[in-house]
Write a protein that holds these residues in place. Sequence first.
Motif, PDB file in Angstrom:
ATOM      1  N   PRO A  62       0.839  -1.201   0.000  1.00  0.00           N
ATOM      2  CA  PRO A  62       0.000   0.000   0.000  1.00  0.00           C
ATOM      3  C   PRO A  62       0.879   1.258   0.000  1.00  0.00           C
ATOM      4  CG  PRO A  62       0.006  -1.047   2.168  1.00  0.00           C
ATOM      5  CD  PRO A  62       0.698  -1.990   1.239  1.00  0.00           C
ATOM      6  N   PRO A  63       0.479   2.269  -0.775  1.00  0.00           N
ATOM      7  CA  PRO A  63      -0.809   2.415  -1.486  1.00  0.00           C
ATOM      8  C   PRO A  63      -0.736   2.014  -2.958  1.00  0.00           C
ATOM      9  CG  PRO A  63       0.302   4.524  -1.433  1.00  0.00           C
ATOM     10  CD  PRO A  63       1.218   3.550  -0.731  1.00  0.00           C
ATOM     11  N   HIS A  64       0.339   1.318  -3.362  1.00  0.00           N
ATOM     12  CA  HIS A  64       0.513   0.978  -4.769  1.00  0.00           C
ATOM     13  C   HIS A  64      -0.420  -0.156  -5.177  1.00  0.00           C
ATOM     14  CE1 HIS A  64       3.998   3.588  -4.760  1.00  0.00           C
ATOM     15  NE2 HIS A  64       4.487   2.907  -3.711  1.00  0.00           N
ATOM     16  N   ARG A  65      -0.890  -0.056  -6.452  1.00  0.00           N
ATOM     17  CA  ARG A  65      -1.787  -1.062  -7.015  1.00  0.00           C
ATOM     18  C   ARG A  65      -1.362  -1.345  -8.462  1.00  0.00           C
ATOM     19  NH1 ARG A  65      -2.505  -1.837  -2.503  1.00  0.00           N
ATOM     20  NH2 ARG A  65      -4.428  -1.726  -1.293  1.00  0.00           N
ATOM     21  N   PRO A  66      -1.570  -2.584  -8.937  1.00  0.00           N
ATOM     22  CA  PRO A  66      -1.189  -2.898 -10.325  1.00  0.00           C
ATOM     23  C   PRO A  66      -2.051  -2.117 -11.309  1.00  0.00           C
ATOM     24  CG  PRO A  66      -2.455  -4.696  -9.366  1.00  0.00           C
ATOM     25  CD  PRO A  66      -2.171  -3.737  -8.256  1.00  0.00           C
ATOM     26  N   ARG A  67      -1.392  -1.482 -12.298  1.00  0.00           N
ATOM     27  CA  ARG A  67      -2.122  -0.679 -13.283  1.00  0.00           C
ATOM     28  C   ARG A  67      -2.087  -1.321 -14.669  1.00  0.00           C
ATOM     29  NH1 ARG A  67      -3.546   4.217 -11.436  1.00  0.00           N
ATOM     30  NH2 ARG A  67      -2.591   4.911  -9.478  1.00  0.00           N
ATOM     31  N   ALA A  68      -1.091  -2.124 -14.933  1.00  0.00           N
ATOM     32  CA  ALA A  68      -1.009  -2.753 -16.264  1.00  0.00           C
ATOM     33  C   ALA A  68      -0.677  -4.230 -16.087  1.00  0.00           C
ATOM     34  CB  ALA A  68       0.059  -2.068 -17.119  1.00  0.00           C
ATOM     35  N   ALA A  69      -1.151  -5.010 -16.985  1.00  0.00           N
ATOM     36  CA  ALA A  69      -0.934  -6.450 -16.908  1.00  0.00           C
ATOM     37  C   ALA A  69       0.410  -6.783 -17.536  1.00  0.00           C
ATOM     38  CB  ALA A  69      -2.065  -7.180 -17.605  1.00  0.00           C
ATOM     39  N   ARG A  70       1.467  -6.563 -16.745  1.00  0.00           N
ATOM     40  CA  ARG A  70       2.781  -6.902 -17.263  1.00  0.00           C
ATOM     41  C   ARG A  70       2.963  -8.411 -17.327  1.00  0.00           C
ATOM     42  NH1 ARG A  70       6.779  -3.728 -13.451  1.00  0.00           N
ATOM     43  NH2 ARG A  70       5.349  -4.683 -11.929  1.00  0.00           N
ATOM     44  N   ARG A  71       2.216  -9.125 -16.463  1.00  0.00           N
ATOM     45  CA  ARG A  71       2.265 -10.570 -16.470  1.00  0.00           C
ATOM     46  C   ARG A  71       0.839 -11.092 -16.491  1.00  0.00           C
ATOM     47  NH1 ARG A  71       6.853 -12.725 -12.200  1.00  0.00           N
ATOM     48  NH2 ARG A  71       8.657 -11.587 -13.057  1.00  0.00           N
ATOM     49  N   ARG A  72       0.712 -12.335 -16.827  1.00  0.00           N
ATOM     50  CA  ARG A  72      -0.605 -12.968 -16.797  1.00  0.00           C
ATOM     51  C   ARG A  72      -0.778 -13.593 -15.421  1.00  0.00           C
ATOM     52  NH1 ARG A  72      -2.297 -16.789 -21.652  1.00  0.00           N
ATOM     53  NH2 ARG A  72      -2.192 -14.731 -22.661  1.00  0.00           N
ATOM     54  N   TYR A  73      -1.533 -12.905 -14.551  1.00  0.00           N
ATOM     55  CA  TYR A  73      -1.750 -13.379 -13.179  1.00  0.00           C
ATOM     56  C   TYR A  73      -2.923 -14.346 -13.148  1.00  0.00           C
ATOM     57  CZ  TYR A  73       1.324  -9.532 -11.813  1.00  0.00           C
ATOM     58  OH  TYR A  73       2.389  -8.685 -11.684  1.00  0.00           O
ATOM     59  N   THR A  74      -2.793 -15.308 -12.259  1.00  0.00           N
ATOM     60  CA  THR A  74      -3.873 -16.287 -12.100  1.00  0.00           C
ATOM     61  C   THR A  74      -4.695 -16.068 -10.837  1.00  0.00           C
ATOM     62  OG1 THR A  74      -2.341 -17.779 -10.925  1.00  0.00           O
ATOM     63  CG2 THR A  74      -2.550 -18.052 -13.326  1.00  0.00           C
ATOM     64  N   ALA A  75      -4.133 -15.355  -9.852  1.00  0.00           N
ATOM     65  CA  ALA A  75      -4.869 -15.101  -8.601  1.00  0.00           C
ATOM     66  C   ALA A  75      -4.283 -13.868  -7.930  1.00  0.00           C
ATOM     67  CB  ALA A  75      -4.777 -16.298  -7.657  1.00  0.00           C
ATOM     68  N   VAL A  76      -5.089 -13.259  -7.087  1.00  0.00           N
ATOM     69  CA  VAL A  76      -4.648 -12.113  -6.310  1.00  0.00           C
ATOM     70  C   VAL A  76      -5.057 -12.334  -4.851  1.00  0.00           C
ATOM     71  CG1 VAL A  76      -6.732 -10.790  -6.865  1.00  0.00           C
ATOM     72  CG2 VAL A  76      -4.669  -9.602  -6.069  1.00  0.00           C
ATOM     73  N   TYR A  77      -4.112 -12.062  -3.963  1.00  0.00           N
ATOM     74  CA  TYR A  77      -4.340 -12.265  -2.523  1.00  0.00           C
ATOM     75  C   TYR A  77      -4.313 -10.901  -1.829  1.00  0.00           C
ATOM     76  CZ  TYR A  77      -2.931 -17.050  -3.686  1.00  0.00           C
ATOM     77  OH  TYR A  77      -2.827 -18.295  -4.266  1.00  0.00           O
ATOM     78  N   GLU A  78      -5.296 -10.658  -1.025  1.00  0.00           N
ATOM     79  CA  GLU A  78      -5.352  -9.432  -0.228  1.00  0.00           C
ATOM     80  C   GLU A  78      -4.825  -9.755   1.173  1.00  0.00           C
ATOM     81  OE1 GLU A  78      -8.677  -6.220   1.403  1.00  0.00           O
ATOM     82  OE2 GLU A  78      -9.267  -7.947   0.197  1.00  0.00           O
ATOM     83  N   VAL A  79      -3.744  -9.048   1.557  1.00  0.00           N
ATOM     84  CA  VAL A  79      -3.027  -9.389   2.787  1.00  0.00           C
ATOM     85  C   VAL A  79      -3.047  -8.220   3.760  1.00  0.00           C
ATOM     86  CG1 VAL A  79      -0.843 -10.178   3.783  1.00  0.00           C
ATOM     87  CG2 VAL A  79      -1.517 -10.922   1.481  1.00  0.00           C
ATOM     88  N   ASP A  80      -3.479  -8.484   4.963  1.00  0.00           N
ATOM     89  CA  ASP A  80      -3.473  -7.476   6.034  1.00  0.00           C
ATOM     90  C   ASP A  80      -2.047  -7.326   6.562  1.00  0.00           C
ATOM     91  OD1 ASP A  80      -5.556  -6.229   8.385  1.00  0.00           O
ATOM     92  OD2 ASP A  80      -3.525  -6.700   9.041  1.00  0.00           O
ATOM     93  N   MET A  81      -1.599  -6.082   6.715  1.00  0.00           N
ATOM     94  CA  MET A  81      -0.253  -5.820   7.207  1.00  0.00           C
ATOM     95  C   MET A  81      -0.240  -5.097   8.549  1.00  0.00           C
ATOM     96  SD  MET A  81       1.940  -4.962   3.793  1.00  0.00           S
ATOM     97  CE  MET A  81       3.457  -5.169   4.715  1.00  0.00           C
ATOM     98  N   GLY A  82      -1.351  -5.194   9.248  1.00  0.00           N
ATOM     99  CA  GLY A  82      -1.419  -4.564  10.560  1.00  0.00           C
ATOM    100  C   GLY A  82      -0.700  -5.381  11.630  1.00  0.00           C
TER     101      GLY A  82
END
Length: 322
Positions: A62-82
Motif C-alpha cells: 500500500p498504497p501501490h496497485r497494479p495498473r497494467a498487466a505486465r504478467r498474466r496473473y492467475t490469482a490475487v491475494y489481499e493481505v493485512d499488514m497490521g
Amino acid sequence: MENPLLRAPDWDQHADRDALLIDPVLTVRQLGRFGRVPTVPTRIDHALVCSTARGAYDTYLPPHRPRAARRRYTAVYEVDMGIHPVRTRILLPSSDDAHEFEVTVEIDWQVADPALFVRSGHRDVPRLLLGTLERAARPVTRQFPISASDAAESAVLSAVPKRGPLGEDAGLRAEWTVRVRRDALNIEHARRLQDIEHRTAEDVETKRGQLEVQQYEAKRIAFYREYLDRGGIDAWAMHLAQHPEDSKEAMTALTEDHRSQLTAQLDLVKAVLDKGGAEPFELEAIRRLSISAAHGILGQFVPREPPPVGPAVPDGQDGGHR
C-alpha cells in the motif's frame, strides 16, 4: 466482460479492523484467462500479492496497485499488514517430569513480506509462532528444576533469539516475551509448605519457651534438694555467690531459720529448768549449763553496750602508774 475483482472473492474471511486475525490473507480471487488486474476494491492499507501460473509472486504494498498487466496473473491475494497481538499461556517441562512451568507468552506480529507469507501456505499465525517458540524453549527449561523459574525465564529469553527471529522464514515480523512461573499446582503446594513451616516455627518457639520454664523449675528443685542435703546455710551461701540478686530472699530465709533454731533452744532450756523430780545436786550442773545457754541465746538479741568512755588523759599523766 465482468471484472473478476468486482465480483465476490473466492475466499473471504469477512474480517474488519476489530477482528482478531489468525490468518492475514483476507481474500483470494481467481483471475480469468487474460489475467488482467484492474483497480482493486480493497482497503488502502492492505497489500496485494499477484501470482502467476509459473509460481511467481508480485507484491504491491500500500498504497501501490497494479495498473497494467505486465504478467498474466492467475490469482490475487489481499493481505493485512497490521500489527496483531497474541496473549496466551503454554506449559513447558522442568527437569522433573512431575512438574511443568506455566509460561505466559506475549507476541505482537505482522506481515513483513506478503509474497513470502502467501508462498509459505500458513493459515494460523499464532499456532505457527507459538509452536516455533515452544520447540525452541522446551530443551532450555528442561535444564532447570521447578523452583528455578527465574533462571529458566532468563535462559529462554537468551537462547531462543539465537535460533533466528521468530516467524522470519514465513515472512513475519514478531516481537515477543515470556514470563516463566511454576505451575498453579506447584505454587499451591509451595504455599502449603510455607504455611506448615510457619506453624512449625511457631510451635518450636512455644515449646522452647515451655522448655526454658521447665529447665528453670528443674534448677530450683535441684537447688532446694541440695539445700536440704547440705544443711541450708552452706547451700544458700553457694547460691548467693552465683546469684547475688537473691540476697534479700536469702536473708529473710536465714533469719527465719535462725529464729526457729533459737526458739527450739529456748524451749529446751525452759523444759530443763522447770523439770522436777530429780535431786538438786543432779540438776546443778544441768542448771548451770542451761542458764549459760539462756544467757547466750538472749545475748544475741540484746545489743552489746559500748565500754564506758572516761575523761581523756593527757600524755604523760597516767595517775602515777607505769
